[in-house]
Every structure is written in structure tokens, then in C-alpha cells.
Design a protein around this motif. Structure first.
Motif, PDB file in Angstrom:
ATOM      1  N   PRO A 173       0.811  -1.205   0.000  1.00 10.46           N
ATOM      2  CA  PRO A 173       0.000   0.000   0.000  1.00 10.46           C
ATOM      3  C   PRO A 173       0.844   1.255   0.000  1.00 10.46           C
ATOM      4  O   PRO A 173       2.000   1.259   0.399  1.00 10.46           O
ATOM      5  N   GLY A 174       0.189   2.345  -0.416  1.00 13.60           N
ATOM      6  CA  GLY A 174       0.903   3.608  -0.549  1.00 13.60           C
ATOM      7  C   GLY A 174       1.112   4.306   0.758  1.00 13.60           C
ATOM      8  O   GLY A 174       2.200   4.476   1.207  1.00 13.60           O
ATOM      9  N   GLY A 175       0.071   4.738   1.449  1.00 18.82           N
ATOM     10  CA  GLY A 175       0.230   5.551   2.641  1.00 18.82           C
ATOM     11  C   GLY A 175       0.043   7.000   2.309  1.00 18.82           C
ATOM     12  O   GLY A 175       0.175   7.433   1.181  1.00 18.82           O
ATOM     13  N   GLY A 176      -0.288   7.764   3.324  1.00 19.53           N
ATOM     14  CA  GLY A 176      -0.658   9.154   3.117  1.00 19.53           C
ATOM     15  C   GLY A 176       0.509  10.047   2.841  1.00 19.53           C
ATOM     16  O   GLY A 176       1.643   9.757   3.170  1.00 19.53           O
ATOM     17  N   GLY A 181       0.743   7.601   6.539  1.00 21.20           N
ATOM     18  CA  GLY A 181       0.226   6.518   5.747  1.00 21.20           C
ATOM     19  C   GLY A 181      -1.265   6.591   5.612  1.00 21.20           C
ATOM     20  O   GLY A 181      -1.995   5.838   6.178  1.00 21.20           O
ATOM     21  N   GLY A 182      -1.856   7.464   4.890  1.00 18.05           N
ATOM     22  CA  GLY A 182      -3.303   7.628   4.805  1.00 18.05           C
ATOM     23  C   GLY A 182      -3.991   6.383   4.301  1.00 18.05           C
ATOM     24  O   GLY A 182      -3.376   5.394   3.954  1.00 18.05           O
ATOM     25  N   GLN A 487      10.358  13.893   8.423  1.00 17.79           N
ATOM     26  CA  GLN A 487       9.854  15.165   7.925  1.00 17.79           C
ATOM     27  C   GLN A 487      10.926  16.241   7.942  1.00 17.79           C
ATOM     28  O   GLN A 487      10.994  17.084   7.038  1.00 17.79           O
ATOM     29  N   ALA A 488      11.787  16.258   8.959  1.00 16.60           N
ATOM     30  CA  ALA A 488      12.870  17.233   9.002  1.00 16.60           C
ATOM     31  C   ALA A 488      13.865  17.004   7.869  1.00 16.60           C
ATOM     32  O   ALA A 488      14.373  17.948   7.268  1.00 16.60           O
ATOM     33  N   ALA A 489      14.144  15.730   7.581  1.00 16.92           N
ATOM     34  CA  ALA A 489      15.056  15.435   6.480  1.00 16.92           C
ATOM     35  C   ALA A 489      14.467  15.875   5.147  1.00 16.92           C
ATOM     36  O   ALA A 489      15.175  16.438   4.296  1.00 16.92           O
ATOM     37  N   LEU A 490      13.164  15.642   4.961  1.00 22.90           N
ATOM     38  CA  LEU A 490      12.522  16.079   3.725  1.00 22.90           C
ATOM     39  C   LEU A 490      12.488  17.599   3.628  1.00 22.90           C
ATOM     40  O   LEU A 490      12.696  18.172   2.551  1.00 22.90           O
ATOM     41  N   ALA A 645       5.406   8.186   1.673  1.00 21.30           N
ATOM     42  CA  ALA A 645       6.218   9.182   2.355  1.00 21.30           C
ATOM     43  C   ALA A 645       7.666   8.704   2.498  1.00 21.30           C
ATOM     44  O   ALA A 645       8.610   9.462   2.227  1.00 21.30           O
ATOM     45  N   TYR A 646       7.856   7.463   2.941  1.00 23.31           N
ATOM     46  CA  TYR A 646       9.226   6.975   3.100  1.00 23.31           C
ATOM     47  C   TYR A 646       9.902   6.768   1.748  1.00 23.31           C
ATOM     48  O   TYR A 646      11.110   6.998   1.602  1.00 23.31           O
ATOM     49  N   ASN A 647       9.142   6.341   0.748  1.00 19.58           N
ATOM     50  CA  ASN A 647       9.738   6.219  -0.589  1.00 19.58           C
ATOM     51  C   ASN A 647      10.133   7.578  -1.139  1.00 19.58           C
ATOM     52  O   ASN A 647      11.131   7.704  -1.848  1.00 19.58           O
TER      53      ASN A 647
END
Length: 657
Positions: A173-176, A181-182, A487-490, A645-647
């Protein structure tokens, strides 16, 4: 502002600092909570509105309410408002580090029954409470109100493309997009709802879907769509007869899958079903407390996060808007310890002194860790001491700003008050710098913490790029969830390697990637969460100790990475280490957290006046709602390693893991 929280002497001027409770107790005959003088309101309140006088409770003289901490049966004839929540929180109110709960949430659609709602416990049935018009709406007619029939969908992504709707293929699955991960793009993700932590649960969920006749009909419809148009029409009719809703979109068919039953999904992950909707937060047209009879207490527990003062300020101002007298708004010092410790006397809070409180970080009331869990007997003893103070001081509205431990204790206290038929509403505003509360989009302080962590990462980039073969190592929060680090890394855009607790560290692959970075760029920036790589720091089979709050004790992954990078495997390197943890948590909140904290503080007061108890106020799918506290505290939210998000993080950093 300092006078609002000090023990200054009484002055005749109306805006003089209010005296502390301890000073008043020494000056007059012992009383639990004598109200201070109110110069702005010279008219005395009727005697029946004053808190009843009781003796001061001694902690060692208080017996535990029950021998069993959470399974105390209600007395005969007493309604337990938490009874209907048991199926949704089968693992109690405290997080078990060995279990990770994911939710099976039916997607909301036009066909969803509105009575399929996650109802919140309340104490409206108590004889001392009576419905009455909301005085806030009488003063502010343009404010608007919500009703108990208003709904918030817990899973708004309803349909999966037919090409991916077959239950036989366990799609990842994708995730949010928010990293939580929505509810996902693939049909298999219906098992996880908005949390998206399915990972190894997908295969078991797909197998369960095949075992359900309705799901089989939907899968057959999806397979037929891929096979032939004629067969697709026949399979669609079969699916509709089985109770499925098949929508015809512009570019194909979308099949709605049914919710899956509660099941053990493999490993330590457990699937728990939830209803389709939650109750909306906001001002109700009917309240169950008379403002002049309310004695409210505000508590801040756990570690500090940006925005705690914002919530306290919003709560005090909202209580004043309802008409609660100033002398009946109490600030409990240093968390729940202020209830049973004689050295910390509560302070009177005034809406007049809240104007600039939100501009400072930390907690104006002080904060401490929740009650320890290691010793169950001590936990029950102190919990009962807090409950006894609620009764003795006549507190009927308890507002808590806390993390997982404080929220769990709030639910415990709420159930105790309900079983004792004590008209005390307990409402919590969850805060977590890790953003790991189940179901919630984000917690107060998270956005500000990401902003501050980003500054540390940019500083590490400057340090590393200015040195010969420089490495900037930044260690951030993240005990079991890597949302802050990710999120900080992104956000910074300068991180080369991001390590989070959800992904195991392959040492050989990490060193190989670091060597390539040093050869190509001449420097590297590494961002690591404090809970990452714990399997490298413990021997196989070695027991992991727990602290007094029930959390696993973390060993220093930063020290391990320092020794690894300095071991010679990367050659000569210039290592710069930054640990901005206190800078991240002690800073004043940013603009988005100002708004979120103020809104949740208002919603907490609104929920208490509406008679709800044992609930938390939060944002789900962008909407403010009320949720039973045991539902969000039984587990913790994690980053899905296979999610979008992680991808996206891996694509940004270029890391191979």
C-alpha cells in the motif's frame, strides 16, 4: 504575566496578582480550595456553589479502588460509559511495546450508515447534571455550533482502482502524503484505514478478504474487469447483488471492499475494526454544567513540547468566555504530582493574564512525567490519591495536556469518576513531539519541532561541507516512530542518510553508501532518530529494560554511529555531532501550532461542558473530532517503510535502504 503564576501578596487593585492557594490556606481555617477575592465581581456567590469542605487526604491512608487496575466491575446499577469502547480498544489504555495495533475502517460513502460512529463516553446521565442552553452561544450568536449527529469520516479514501482491487495480489500500500500513511490507493489497504501501517498485515488481510463471500464477489468483479468487458458486466451485477457498491469512474471501475474482521495479522501487528465515523468537536447548543458552579483544573504532563502554553492560554480564555469565575480556574503545578504533593500548591489562573503566555516555550505550570507504571500498587495508590483530590477540591472539569502516559491516566481517572458517579468531566489534548498518536493527523508542537530540527540539519550541512571529508551527524527525537526525523530530512533537503526506528540498519550497506558519498561529494549529512538501530545495541535475546513510565530504555545510537564512522572503515573523516533535542522541544510554537493548540484548547473546554469524559480532541483527515482516549493510547503510530512518504524520502536522499 509572572504575577499570574506567583504567590504574591493580596492587593486591593482589581488587576493585582491572585494569591496562591497555599498562602490562603495558611491565613484562614483549613479549607481545600477557598476562592480568592474577586474585586471585579463584588457580589458573593450562593453558598451552594462553593466547593464542599473536606479533610485533606493523606496518600498513605487512601486504599486502592480495586485490586485489578483496569478490570474493576461497575457497582450494581451504575452505568459504565466506557463499556462500548472495549471492542475498539481490546488492549487497554496503555501502550504495549510488543503490540502494534492497526485499524480496519470502512470507507465512508453515501451508503454508509450515520449511526456507525465511534461514540465518546459521557456523564450526562448523572443526576446532578442537567441540560441547559449554552451561555457561550447566548453571548456570541455568530459563533456557530455543532451537534452530536455531526460526523467526521475516519477513512475518506473510499475506492481502489479495479486494476488493484483483486484481493489475491498483496499489493504494497501507498500511505498518506503526511507520512502517517493515509487510507491507501490499493484495496488491500482498507485493513489499515488512515494509519497505513500494514506491512506484513497485507497478506493476511488479503487472505481474509478472499474468505469473505462479499469480498470474493468484489475480487471477481475486479478480475473480470481486467479480462473482458462482457464478463465485467456480469461480475458487476454479482457484486451488486452481494451488497457491493461499484462506481463507474471516467477511466474505469472502482470497487468498494468491505471491512475486515478483527484478527491477528501476523507477528505483533493486530487489526482492530473501527466504525466509519467519529464525533465532531466544537461548541454544542446544550451544556450540562452551570458555569458558576464549575471548578476547573488544568494539568500539563510529560515532556515539554512547543505549544503547551498556547493550549493552557486557550483553555483559560475559553473557560472565561463560558462564565467560569476566575477564582475557580486552577493550574496544577508539575503535572499530576501537584495533586498529591504538599510542596506544589495549585495556582489561580485568570483570563486577564493570558495575553502573552503563548509567546513563551515550555509549560507555565511546570510538567513532570506521568505516574510510574513499574510498580502497579504504587500506581493505583497515586492514581486514587489524584481521584480523591478531585472529589475533595470539588473539581468537576479536569483538562489535561499530555502525551501517551498523561492521556492514559486521564482515561483511567475518567472511568473512576464515572463509576463513582462523580460529576467530573476529564478531557485531554494530546501532545507528542514524535507525532505517534493513533488516528490523529498531527499533534501540537510537531510542526514547530520539524522547523527547529531542519535548522540543525542545515547547520550540520554547513559544518560538514566546510571540512575535509566532513560528516554531520544529527540526532533527533523518535523513540518508536520516525515522523520527526523523516519530515525534518525532507524539509531541509540536505540529508544524505536518514535512519528511523521502523527500518533496521544494515551496517555494511550504510558504510558502503557513506564511502560513495564521501568520494563523490566530499561530505555527508546523517540524520538519526534516537530509537533507531536498537537491535545493534542489544545482544540477541538480551532483555530490554523499561523505565518507570513503562517505556523501553534506549541506548545511545549516536555513540554507536560515532564509533562506527571513526573506526577507520571510512578512512580519515571529520565528524561533527549535533544533538538539538532541548532546542527543539523548548522553543515557542510556530504559526501553525499556535492555531492548532488554540483550537484544540477551545474544543477541550467545549467537550467538557457538553458532558463528555475520557476523550481526546484531535484532527483526523483535516477535521476536528472527539475520540475515546483508550482507542488512541492502546498502540502507537509508525512510519510505513513501504509507504509513499518513506519512498519519497529515499528518492530525495538517494539512500539504498
Amino acid at each position: 504575566m509572572r504575577g499570574a503564576f506567583s504567590s504574591a501578596q493580596r492587593a486591593p487593585a482589581p488587576r493585582a496578582p491572585l494569591p496562591s492557594i497555599g498562602r490562603r490556606r495558611a491565613a484562614r481555617a483549613p479549607r481545600p480550595l477557598p476562592p480568592p477575592p474577586r474585586a471585579a465581581q463584588p457580589q458573593q456567590q450562593p453558598k451552594q456553589h462553593q466547593p464542599q469542605q473536606h479533610r485533606e487526604p493523606q496518600i498513605m491512608q487512601i486504599e486502592s479502588i480495586s485490586e485489578d487496575d483496569e478490570s474493576a466491575a461497575p457497582p450494581p446499577g451504575v452505568r459504565d460509559p466506557f463499556a462500548h469502547i472495549v471492542p475498539y480498544a481490546p488492549y487497554g489504555i496503555r501502550r504495549d511495546p510488543n503490540k502494534l495495533v492497526v485499524f480496519a475502517i470502512p470507507p465512508a460513502s453515501l451508503h454508509s450508515p450515520l449511526d456507525d460512529v465511534l461514540r465518546c463516553p459521557d456523564i450526562r446521565h448523572l443526576p446532578r447534571l442537567a441540560p441547559r442552553p449554552n451561555p457561550l452561544l447566548l453571548r456570541h450568536k455568530d459563533l456557530g455550533c455543532v451537534f452530536d449527529g455531526d460526523r467526521v469520516a475516519l477513512n475518506v479514501v473510499s475506492y481502489a482502482a479495479a486494476a488493484h482491487a483483486g484481493a489475491g495480489a498483496p499489493q504494497q500500500p501507498g500511505g498518506g502524503d503526511d507520512g502517517g500513511g493515509g487510507a491507501g490507493s490499493f484495496a488491500a489497504e482498507a485493513v489499515a484505514g488512515p494509519e497505513g501501517e500494514v506491512e506484513d498485515a497485507v497478506a493476511a488481510a488479503a487472505a481474509a478478504a478472499r474468505a469473505v463471500p462479499v469480498a470474493a464477489a468484489a475480487a471477481a468483479a475486479a478480475a473480470a474487469v481486467r479480462a473482458a468487458p462482457a464478463a465485467a458486466a456480469a461480475a458487476t451485477e454479482a457484486a451488486e447483488e452481494a451488497g457491493q457498491h461499484v462506481l463507474r469512474a471516467r477511466h474505469g471501475h472502482y470497487v468498494e471492499l468491505p471491512p475486515l474482521p478483527c484478527q491477528q495479522a501476523g507477528g505483533c501487528r493486530v487489526v482492530v475494526p473501527l466504525p466509519t465515523f467519529a464525533m465532531r468537536a466544537g461548541v454544542r447548543d446544550t451544556v450540562y454544567f452551570a458555569p458558576e458552579k464549575v471548578t476547573a483544573a488544568i494539568v500539563t504532563t510529560g515532556g515539554i513540547v512547543p505549544g503547551m502554553n498556547d493550549v493552557v492560554s486557550a483553555m483559560v480564555q475559553r473557560l472565561g468566555m463560558y462564565g467560569v469565575p476566575e477564582g475557580q480556574i486552577l493550574g496544577i503545578r508539575y503535572g499530576f504530582e501537584g495533586f498529591y504533593s504538599r510542596s506544589h500548591t495549585p495556582q489561580h489562573l485568570s483570563p486577564r493574564c493570558m495575553d502573552t503566555l503563548h509567546l513563551s516555550g515550555g509549560s507555565c505550570l511546570g510538567s513532570s512525567s506521568p505516574l510510574p507504571r513499574a510498580d502497579e500498587a504504587s500506581l493505583r495508590l497515586r492514581r486514587d490519591a489524584v481521584a480523591q483530590r478531585l472529589r475533595d477540591w470539588g473539581i468537576n472539569v479536569l483538562l489535561v495536556v499530555g502525551g501517551e502516559g498523561g492521556t492514559a491516566l486521564s482515561a483511567d481517572l475518567a472511568r473512576w469518576c464515572a463509576l463513582e458517579e462523580l460529576d467530573c468531566a476529564v478531557v485531554c489534548v494530546p501532545k507528542s513531539i514524535d507525532n505517534d498518536f493513533l488516528l490523529l493527523d498531527r499533534s501540537i508542537g510537531f510542526d514547530t519541532a520539524v522547523e527547529q530540527a531542519q535548522r540543525a540539519l542545515i547547520a550540520a550541512k554547513t559544518e560538514a561541507s566546510s571540512a575535509l571529508r566532513g560528516i554531520g551527524l544529527v540526532k533527533l527525537f523518535g523513540r518508536r516512530s520516525g515522523f520527526l526525523t523523516m519530515q525534518a530530512a525532507l524539509a531541509s533537503g540536505v540529508v544524505d542518510v536518514c535512519l528511523i526506528p521502523e527500518v533496521k540498519i544494515d551496517v555494511d550497506l550504510l558504510l558502503s553508501h557513506m564511502r560513495r558519498l564521501l568520494e563523490e561529494k566530499g561530505h555527508a549529512v546523517v540524520c538519526v532518530a534516537e530509537g533507531a538501530g536498537q537491535d545493534l545495541l542489544y545482544k540477541p535475546g538480551e532483555p530490554r529494560p523499561m523505565d518507570e513510565a513503562g517505556n523501553p530504555v534506549l541506548r545511545d545510537i549516536g555513540a554507536r554511529l560515532r564509533s562506527l564512522f571513526k573506526s577507520g572503515a571510512l578512512g580519515e573523516v571529520d565528524l561533527k555531532v549535533i544533538e538539538p533535542k532541548h532546542l527543539v522541544e523548548a522553543t515557542p510554537s510556530g504559526a501553525s501550532d499556535h492555531v492548532l493548540a488554540k483550537t484544540l484548547g477551545h474544543h477541550a473546554v467545549d467537550a467538557a461542558f457538553a458532558g463528555f469524559t475520557g476523550v481526546v480532541c484531535g484532527v483526523v483527515n483535516g477535521h476536528h473530532c472527539l475520540l475515546p482516549a483508550p482507542v488512541v493510547t492502546q498502540s502507537y503510530k509508525t512510519v510505513h517503510p513501504g509507504g509513499r512518504a518513506y519512498n519519497r524520502l529515499r528518492t530525495t536522499t538517494g539512500q539504498p535502504f
